[in-house]
Enzyme design. Structure first.
Site, PDB file in Angstrom:
ATOM      1  N   TYR A 151       3.091 -12.152  -0.627  1.00 28.13           N
ATOM      2  CA  TYR A 151       1.989 -12.768  -1.373  1.00 28.13           C
ATOM      3  C   TYR A 151       2.329 -14.191  -1.802  1.00 28.13           C
ATOM      4  O   TYR A 151       1.423 -14.970  -2.095  1.00 28.13           O
ATOM      5  CB  TYR A 151       1.612 -11.906  -2.575  1.00 28.13           C
ATOM      6  CG  TYR A 151       1.067 -10.568  -2.132  1.00 28.13           C
ATOM      7  CD1 TYR A 151      -0.187 -10.463  -1.549  1.00 28.13           C
ATOM      8  CD2 TYR A 151       1.821  -9.401  -2.254  1.00 28.13           C
ATOM      9  CE1 TYR A 151      -0.678  -9.239  -1.110  1.00 28.13           C
ATOM     10  CE2 TYR A 151       1.335  -8.177  -1.819  1.00 28.13           C
ATOM     11  CZ  TYR A 151       0.090  -8.109  -1.243  1.00 28.13           C
ATOM     12  OH  TYR A 151      -0.388  -6.905  -0.799  1.00 28.13           O
ATOM     13  N   ARG A 184      -6.744  -4.536  -2.579  1.00 29.42           N
ATOM     14  CA  ARG A 184      -5.377  -4.456  -3.128  1.00 29.42           C
ATOM     15  C   ARG A 184      -4.654  -5.781  -2.893  1.00 29.42           C
ATOM     16  O   ARG A 184      -3.982  -6.296  -3.786  1.00 29.42           O
ATOM     17  CB  ARG A 184      -4.625  -3.304  -2.472  1.00 29.42           C
ATOM     18  CG  ARG A 184      -3.156  -3.151  -2.898  1.00 29.42           C
ATOM     19  CD  ARG A 184      -2.612  -1.845  -2.312  1.00 29.42           C
ATOM     20  NE  ARG A 184      -1.166  -1.795  -2.260  1.00 29.42           N
ATOM     21  CZ  ARG A 184      -0.382  -1.391  -3.265  1.00 29.42           C
ATOM     22  NH1 ARG A 184      -0.921  -1.030  -4.421  1.00 29.42           N
ATOM     23  NH2 ARG A 184       0.929  -1.327  -3.121  1.00 29.42           N
ATOM     24  N   HIS A 234      -7.757  -1.825   1.320  1.00 28.86           N
ATOM     25  CA  HIS A 234      -6.472  -2.518   1.189  1.00 28.86           C
ATOM     26  C   HIS A 234      -6.669  -4.021   1.017  1.00 28.86           C
ATOM     27  O   HIS A 234      -5.800  -4.699   0.464  1.00 28.86           O
ATOM     28  CB  HIS A 234      -5.586  -2.217   2.401  1.00 28.86           C
ATOM     29  CG  HIS A 234      -4.159  -1.953   2.025  1.00 28.86           C
ATOM     30  ND1 HIS A 234      -3.766  -0.880   1.256  1.00 28.86           N
ATOM     31  CD2 HIS A 234      -3.017  -2.651   2.289  1.00 28.86           C
ATOM     32  CE1 HIS A 234      -2.452  -0.917   1.077  1.00 28.86           C
ATOM     33  NE2 HIS A 234      -1.989  -1.981   1.684  1.00 28.86           N
ATOM     34  N   LYS A 282       3.449   5.980  -3.056  1.00 33.97           N
ATOM     35  CA  LYS A 282       4.278   6.327  -1.910  1.00 33.97           C
ATOM     36  C   LYS A 282       5.613   6.888  -2.372  1.00 33.97           C
ATOM     37  O   LYS A 282       6.160   6.473  -3.386  1.00 33.97           O
ATOM     38  CB  LYS A 282       4.513   5.079  -1.042  1.00 33.97           C
ATOM     39  CG  LYS A 282       3.315   4.673  -0.203  1.00 33.97           C
ATOM     40  CD  LYS A 282       3.677   3.538   0.731  1.00 33.97           C
ATOM     41  CE  LYS A 282       2.518   3.196   1.665  1.00 33.97           C
ATOM     42  NZ  LYS A 282       2.858   2.090   2.588  1.00 33.97           N
ATOM     43  N   ARG A 322      -3.847   1.741  -4.073  1.00 34.70           N
ATOM     44  CA  ARG A 322      -4.022   2.149  -2.679  1.00 34.70           C
ATOM     45  C   ARG A 322      -5.195   3.131  -2.632  1.00 34.70           C
ATOM     46  O   ARG A 322      -5.454   3.851  -3.604  1.00 34.70           O
ATOM     47  CB  ARG A 322      -2.763   2.822  -2.142  1.00 34.70           C
ATOM     48  CG  ARG A 322      -1.504   1.950  -2.149  1.00 34.70           C
ATOM     49  CD  ARG A 322      -0.323   2.744  -1.622  1.00 34.70           C
ATOM     50  NE  ARG A 322       0.902   1.960  -1.561  1.00 34.70           N
ATOM     51  CZ  ARG A 322       1.817   1.927  -2.533  1.00 34.70           C
ATOM     52  NH1 ARG A 322       1.637   2.651  -3.634  1.00 34.70           N
ATOM     53  NH2 ARG A 322       2.909   1.193  -2.408  1.00 34.70           N
ATOM     54  N   HIS A 366       5.779  -1.422  -5.412  1.00 34.51           N
ATOM     55  CA  HIS A 366       6.652  -1.693  -4.272  1.00 34.51           C
ATOM     56  C   HIS A 366       8.097  -1.376  -4.648  1.00 34.51           C
ATOM     57  O   HIS A 366       8.591  -1.829  -5.688  1.00 34.51           O
ATOM     58  CB  HIS A 366       6.564  -3.163  -3.862  1.00 34.51           C
ATOM     59  CG  HIS A 366       5.300  -3.515  -3.140  1.00 34.51           C
ATOM     60  ND1 HIS A 366       4.853  -4.813  -3.004  1.00 34.51           N
ATOM     61  CD2 HIS A 366       4.386  -2.735  -2.510  1.00 34.51           C
ATOM     62  CE1 HIS A 366       3.730  -4.819  -2.328  1.00 34.51           C
ATOM     63  NE2 HIS A 366       3.424  -3.569  -2.020  1.00 34.51           N
TER      64      HIS A 366
END
Length: 307
Positions: free
Chosen positions: A284, A252, A249, A180, A149, A275
């Site tokens: 994806y 990414r 992004h 995150k 990120r 994630h």
């Protein structure tokens, strides 16, 4: 009080009492015109509208092609109108209160094709400032080669320390980042990215980093911001000849899509991206299927219908 008078009084309330912008009042006016037309067709007054009426009108808007977001905005206008009618004593309950718009499909992430991604990563500008060129090349390699990120990228320091949010271990070939939810993870760094980093670090010391621990600094010696990287990447992608501007992004997404296409290992991609939920990563698989479907449509003789 008839329907037209009720609507006029409410619009006066939002315009004068709530001091809403003229544009917002105009949108409310259009929404309430639609509500009045629907009620008239159903043979009821605005104060006689029930929950079932509203649900039927939502279904009609949806079948007519209106987006979920557009329907949600209309319902918001109607809901506010009936909330006001309730406060004024014209209705006993709000018929819109528990009606929701259809969920809008989540758009697929935008990812570059493999050729475009490689074209951007391999691009170099001979006449550019070598210091800036080395820095920007390393940024592209880390974003595409590691799937970071942009916030994780700008948080990287040149060396590991107790206060570092993230750093690169060149010997181990790993990037340690703070993602995150303040979750740390380690991501392998490929050969091309390591080479780009080594070239940048050799020049970084000659620039005005001012003792900054940041891995990526600007000309004033301060840590690069996410906004600066967005701008630099956009300019670089256009100079590289790509048809569309690239943002961090997107690289990414490209990383995740290309790794999944090659490995078919969804769990590995989840770990690499950091994630928490594999459902986030599963988007994806849709992107990969879309790519395969396009290839099928373009190449397979059975994909083409006779005109």
């Amino acid at each position: 009080m008839d329907d037209a008078a009720l609507v006029a009084r409410y619009l006066e309330h939002v315009r004068v009492g709530k001091r809403l912008a003229d544009r917002t009042v105009t949108l409310y006016t259009l929404d309430l015109q639609k509500l009045s037309e629907n009620a008239k067709k159903a043979g009821v007054g605005l104060t006689q509208v029930h929950n079932a009426h509203v649900r039927r009108w939502v279904a009609q808007m949806h079948s007519g092609g209106r987006s979920g977001r557009g329907i949600a905005l209309v319902l918001s206008g109607w809901r506010g109108f009936y909330a006001w009618l309730g406060r004024e004593g014209f209705v006993a309950s709000n018929p819109v209160v528990d009606v929701k718009a259809p969920k809008a499909p989540k758009p697929l992430p935008k990812a570059l094709g493999v050729d475009d991604a490689v074209q951007l990563a391999d691009y170099s500008e001979e006449e550019a400032d070598p210091w800036l060129e080395a820095r920007d090349a390393a940024i592209v390699e880390l974003l595409y080669g590691c799937g970071l990120r942009v916030g994780e990228l700008v948080g990287l320091d040149a060396q590991a320390s107790s206060t570092a949010r993230g750093w690169i271990d060149l010997q181990a070939g790993e990037a340690h980042v703070l993602g995150k939810g303040s979750k740390r993870r380690s991501v392998p760094v490929g050969t091309k990215a390591l080479q780009a980093l080594e070239a940048w670090l050799a020049l970084r010391a000659t620039g005005p980093h001012g003792g900054q621990p940041a891995l990526f600094t600007g000309r004033h010696g301060t840590r690069l911001t996410a906004q600066s990287i967005w701008q630099r990447l956009k300019q670089r992608s256009l100079r590289a000849g790509l048809a569309t501007p690239v943002h961090p992004h997107m690289l990414r997404h490209s990383f995740a899509s290309h790794v999944l296409q090659s490995s078919q290992d969804l769990r590995a991609v989840q770990e690499l991206l950091g994630h928490a939920n594999i459902g986030t990563t599963q988007v994806y698989t849709r992107l990969d299927f879309q790519h395969l479907a396009k290839a099928y449509d373009a190449a397979h003789p059975r994909a083409h219908r006779k005109k």
